[in-house]
Motif scaffolding. Structure first.
Motif, PDB file in Angstrom:
ATOM      1  N   ARG A  53       0.806  -1.229   0.000  1.00  0.00           N
ATOM      2  CA  ARG A  53       0.000   0.000   0.000  1.00  0.00           C
ATOM      3  C   ARG A  53       0.838   1.278   0.000  1.00  0.00           C
ATOM      4  NH1 ARG A  53      -5.022  -0.691   2.610  1.00  0.00           N
ATOM      5  NH2 ARG A  53      -5.618   1.086   1.351  1.00  0.00           N
ATOM      6  N   PHE A  54       2.153   1.139   0.089  1.00  0.00           N
ATOM      7  CA  PHE A  54       3.041   2.295   0.128  1.00  0.00           C
ATOM      8  C   PHE A  54       4.090   2.157  -0.952  1.00  0.00           C
ATOM      9  CE2 PHE A  54       1.029   2.393   4.196  1.00  0.00           C
ATOM     10  CZ  PHE A  54       0.890   3.738   4.464  1.00  0.00           C
ATOM     11  N   PRO A  55       4.633   3.290  -1.455  1.00  0.00           N
ATOM     12  CA  PRO A  55       4.576   4.649  -0.917  1.00  0.00           C
ATOM     13  C   PRO A  55       3.242   5.337  -1.201  1.00  0.00           C
ATOM     14  CG  PRO A  55       5.933   4.596  -2.888  1.00  0.00           C
ATOM     15  CD  PRO A  55       5.518   3.183  -2.612  1.00  0.00           C
ATOM     16  N   ARG A  56       2.935   6.286  -0.329  1.00  0.00           N
ATOM     17  CA  ARG A  56       1.737   7.133  -0.435  1.00  0.00           C
ATOM     18  C   ARG A  56       2.164   8.584  -0.311  1.00  0.00           C
ATOM     19  NH1 ARG A  56      -3.423   4.791   0.574  1.00  0.00           N
ATOM     20  NH2 ARG A  56      -4.252   6.781   1.245  1.00  0.00           N
ATOM     21  N   LEU A  66       3.791  15.246   1.215  1.00  0.00           N
ATOM     22  CA  LEU A  66       4.283  14.342   2.254  1.00  0.00           C
ATOM     23  C   LEU A  66       4.236  12.927   1.690  1.00  0.00           C
ATOM     24  CD1 LEU A  66       4.967  13.954   5.357  1.00  0.00           C
ATOM     25  CD2 LEU A  66       2.529  13.521   5.622  1.00  0.00           C
ATOM     26  N   THR A  67       5.363  12.247   1.685  1.00  0.00           N
ATOM     27  CA  THR A  67       5.418  10.880   1.163  1.00  0.00           C
ATOM     28  C   THR A  67       5.878   9.935   2.259  1.00  0.00           C
ATOM     29  OG1 THR A  67       5.972  11.691  -1.041  1.00  0.00           O
ATOM     30  CG2 THR A  67       6.442   9.381  -0.599  1.00  0.00           C
ATOM     31  N   LEU A  68       5.119   8.863   2.457  1.00  0.00           N
ATOM     32  CA  LEU A  68       5.479   7.810   3.408  1.00  0.00           C
ATOM     33  C   LEU A  68       5.773   6.543   2.620  1.00  0.00           C
ATOM     34  CD1 LEU A  68       2.718   8.347   6.128  1.00  0.00           C
ATOM     35  CD2 LEU A  68       5.102   9.080   6.211  1.00  0.00           C
ATOM     36  N   LEU A 152      -3.050  11.759   7.785  1.00  0.00           N
ATOM     37  CA  LEU A 152      -2.964  10.846   6.651  1.00  0.00           C
ATOM     38  C   LEU A 152      -3.205   9.400   7.090  1.00  0.00           C
ATOM     39  CD1 LEU A 152      -2.172  10.374   3.625  1.00  0.00           C
ATOM     40  CD2 LEU A 152       0.188  10.181   4.401  1.00  0.00           C
ATOM     41  N   LEU A 153      -2.728   9.042   8.279  1.00  0.00           N
ATOM     42  CA  LEU A 153      -2.790   7.655   8.725  1.00  0.00           C
ATOM     43  C   LEU A 153      -4.038   7.308   9.531  1.00  0.00           C
ATOM     44  CD1 LEU A 153       0.955   7.395   9.620  1.00  0.00           C
ATOM     45  CD2 LEU A 153      -0.196   6.159   7.787  1.00  0.00           C
TER      46      LEU A 153
END
Length: 196
Positions: A53-56, A66-68, A152-153
């Motif tokens: 599911r990432f990166p987001r 913002l990138t996680l 975001l989370l």
């Protein structure tokens, strides 16, 4: 056809004593019918699900991206929470400044019956490290990054029950009961009429 006769006290007592045992054996029989009474997601399965599911990236106010990415999960059974650690990228678009680092947070879990999903809840950032931004932007970006990451989370879908499994549980009269973080993994218990 014989007329209906009310049960005598002895038969009523015997019937009342056997009904709970019958109910328990029916619930136990759900496992024999291929219906689980719980679902366990190990730490490795959680890591794999999150990695898919990432990166987001989330754009905020058309100014910050913002990138996680690179998620890692750790089970915290003592507090019934998960600890997560992500690589963090922050790009300020006005001055084309960017930074990178890591963000660590812990989170609870909640069941969302509307779409049969397990979601992050009460996300709390514990640590945020950013490098590469000019000094004036560093503290502002750090504060904003914490807030943005929590937003975001919060409510992020960790797992969604497949439609087929939802139908099987519904037909058996089972709902999601408690959700526990245990040493072996994240355990979702199913129980009769336990809608949360």
């Amino acid at each position: 056809m014989k007329p209906f006769r009310p049960l005598g006290p002895c038969r009523r007592r015997r019937l009342l004593l056997t009904l709970p045992a019958l109910g328990a054996s029916l619930l136990a029989g759900c496992g024999a019918l291929g219906l689980p009474t719980e679902l366990t997601l190990t730490q490795q399965e959680l890591d794999e699900r999150l990695a898919r599911r990432f990166p987001r990236t989330q754009r905020v106010l058309e100014v910050l991206d913002l990138t996680l990415s690179d998620p890692r999960v750790r089970l915290m059974p003592e507090s019934n929470r998960l600890a997560c650690d992500f690589a963090l990228g922050l790009r300020e678009r006005l001055f084309d400044a960017g930074g990178s680092g890591r963000i660590a947070f812990d989170t609870g879990l909640r069941w969302e019956p509307a779409d049969a999903s397990l979601r992050l809840a009460q996300v709390a950032v514990q640590r945020l490290e950013l490098q590469g931004l000019p000094g004036a932007l560093q503290s502002q970006a750090s504060r904003a990054g914490r807030l943005l990451a929590e937003q975001l989370l919060e409510g992020f879908t960790l797992w969604q029950m497949p439609a087929e499994q939802q139908q099987r549980l519904r037909r058996a009269g089972l709902d999601v009961g408690t959700i526990e973080v245990q040493p072996q993994g994240l355990v979702v218990h199913f129980a009769r009429g336990a809608a949360r």
